[in-house]
Each structure stands twice: as C-alpha cells, then as structure tokens.
Design a protein around this motif. Structure first.
Motif, PDB file in Angstrom:
ATOM      1  N   HIS A 150      31.403 -12.099  13.677  1.00 18.15           N
ATOM      2  CA  HIS A 150      32.079 -12.622  12.512  1.00 18.15           C
ATOM      3  C   HIS A 150      31.735 -11.686  11.174  1.00 18.15           C
ATOM      4  N   VAL A 181      31.564 -15.934   6.674  1.00 20.57           N
ATOM      5  CA  VAL A 181      30.407 -16.688   7.045  1.00 20.57           C
ATOM      6  C   VAL A 181      29.945 -17.368   5.612  1.00 20.57           C
ATOM      7  N   VAL A 223      24.228 -13.567  13.273  1.00 20.45           N
ATOM      8  CA  VAL A 223      25.783 -13.390  13.745  1.00 20.45           C
ATOM      9  C   VAL A 223      25.847 -12.000  13.929  1.00 20.45           C
TER      10      VAL A 223
END
Length: 320
Positions: A274, A279, A254
């Motif tokens: 993110h 997450v 990410v």
C-alpha cells in the motif's frame, strides 16, 4: 504474518498414485525452471486427472512462465471452478494476469488454508528465516508515542487483529489489562491459545471480529504484518474506528509500494503493498488522526529487505 504460498494438504492427491508420482516429478521440473518440460508433463496430468485443481494451478504457473498468458488464465479459471473456496489462490494468480481485479482476489479460503498449513513452524520460519520484526516495530512505536505524549502504556482492552500464533500478543501483554485476538485460521488460533497470553480468542475475519466488539470499547488495536493479505483497507479501518474508544490508538504495518493508481498493488509475491498516502487518506476518512508513519524493514524475503511502514493513528477525544 508472511508465509510462502503453499497448497493445502487435503488437495495434494489426485487419488491415483501414478498421477501423484508424475506430479512430484513435474514439481521438481518447476523448481529447476524447466518450464517447457514441466508444462508438457502437467498437460498430461490434467488429461489423466481433470478434476484435480492443484494440477491446473501448476499448469497455469508453467504456462505463465512461458508467456502463454491466455492459456494460463484458462488453467487458473479451471482451478477456481474445481475449488470454489479457492484454497489454492487461483483468484490471486488471475489478478496477477489482469483477469480479475485485485480487490477481493485473495479469498478467505486461501488465507485460512495457507496459515493452517503453516501453523506448525510459523514462529521459527518468521524469526529465523525471514528476520520478521513486526511486533518489535509496533511495540517500539507504541512506547515511543506514550513516552512523547506522557501517556501511560496501560490499555484496558487491546485487540490483536490477525493474531497468528500470538507473537504480537505476547509482546503487548504486559501493557494490556484485557487482550483479545482473532485469526481466520483455526490452527493459528489454537497455537495462540497455547501461548497463554490472550484473555479471548476468536476464529474470525478481521471486520467481523471488530464488528462483534462493543463500539468505543477498545483503546488499542494492533495489526502486525496483516494488511499484506488485505487489498481494500477501508472496511477494516471503518470497523476499527467504530471499536476504538476516544483517544484509542491503532498501530499496524504495511508493505510499501510508493505510488499506485488504486493506492495498493498485488505484488509478484502475491501479497498486497500500500502507498502511505492512500493509507493516510483512508484513516482520515474514518475520523482517525495520523500520529506516526515511520519507514522500516518489515522482514527479509529471498535474502532481500522488504520495505514498509509502521503506522499509528488515534481516535480524537470528543469535547464534552
């Protein structure tokens, strides 16, 4: 997978050669950041070819650069009306202006068109221009986990989400008995097929592909630089948890944003970044345990390193 946004070839003619020539000149003005002149010329173009969505996109971009945000929103809204599948990314641009929520702003039509256009020079551009390391980072993390836990790096079924041309698949092939991949762009899948490292390939959206796999059938799921095109990760995480066998591993990259109210943001590059806390919360919500979350430079963009994380999660083994 990280191409520069582009416009689908099939939309790149107005049907009028003189208008097309004016548009080519307008694009050169945009590259030179002569926004006033570009806006004036593209304004003339949309009056001559009001049906042509790419011109409305360019008009919106020039108006936004000039700080004329209300007019830019109107231009992008017109482009979206003219091209409802949104291959041009009008929804993303509206989201950047605050006119649409970022969740869902990146349409399947945009991603499909983007990567179909990019398929022919995808590998060379990623590796040579962007110093892309997604597959290497994921494989290093995977082998590190296996070494630390004494788990053999041998997987019955590995799923490569957003497989692109097959760079991740090629890297993990020696460790998988069966390797299946999916991508939303048909030309990308065709390139991956030519690579010859997959047992199965599908042209499919991520969650639809995962939902087609038997529950508990995969012991490895991978996504290299894919979630930059997904805002809300909850659906794909839920589908992954369902497809994973007990003890199965889920590894992905990410782009890092730090903290964000929604847990993710749509950046200036029109890609999602993110927060790791978000997450980890989403992984826990679908019953996956965090195993690793290591900072890494995912690639370079404009000569600058793009910070991110390599994340690994595991589905717990249920007691007998």
């Amino acid at each position: 997978m990280t191409p520069t946004p582009m416009r689908p070839t099939k939309l790149m003619t107005s049907g009028d050669l003189l208008v097309d020539r004016r548009y080519t000149f307008a694009e050169s003005l945009m590259r030179e950041k002569d926004w006033e002149a570009a806006a004036e010329l593209i304004g003339e173009i949309v009056r001559l070819a009001p049906h042509w969505a790419p011109a409305w996109i360019s008009l919106g971009e020039t108006l936004a650069a000039l700080g004329r945000k209300d007019e830019a929103r109107d231009a992008f809204t017109t482009a979206l009306r003219l091209s409802p599948e949104d291959e041009l990314g009008a929804g993303l641009r509206l989201a950047r202006l605050g006119a649409l929520p970022p969740t869902g702003a990146m349409s399947a039509g945009y991603v499909r068109a983007l990567f179909d256009e990019y398929a022919g020079h995808f590998d060379r551009h990623l590796v040579e221009k962007l110093a892309y390391r997604g597959p290497d980072l994921i494989l290093e993390t995977l082998c590190g986990i296996c070494g630390a836990t004494g788990r053999p790096p041998h997987f019955r079924l590995a799923l490569d989400l957003g497989c692109g041309t097959g760079l991740m698949g090629e890297a993990v092939r020696p460790y998988a008995v069966t390797l299946a991949g999916c991508d939303i762009a048909p030309r990308m899948v065709e390139r991956a097929r030519r690579r010859g490292c997959y047992d199965r390939l599908a042209v499919a959206e991520l969650t639809a592909f995962l939902d087609g796999e038997a529950p508990g059938s995969a012991d490895l799921v991978l996504a290299a630089d894919v979630f930059i095109y997904v805002g809300d990760l909850a659906p794909v995480f839920e589908a992954t948890a369902r497809a994973l066998a007990d003890g199965g591993l889920f590894l992905f990259t990410v782009q890092d944003v730090g903290d964000a109210p929604l847990g993710f943001v749509l950046g200036e590059d029109m890609r999602f970044a993110h927060s790791t806390g978000h997450v980890e919360t989403l992984l826990a919500a679908v019953g996956l345990d965090g195993v690793a979350c290591d900072p890494a430079v995912l690639r370079h963009d404009g000569g600058r390193p793009v910070p991110g994380f390599v994340v690994a999660a595991q589905k717990p083994v249920r007691p007998l």
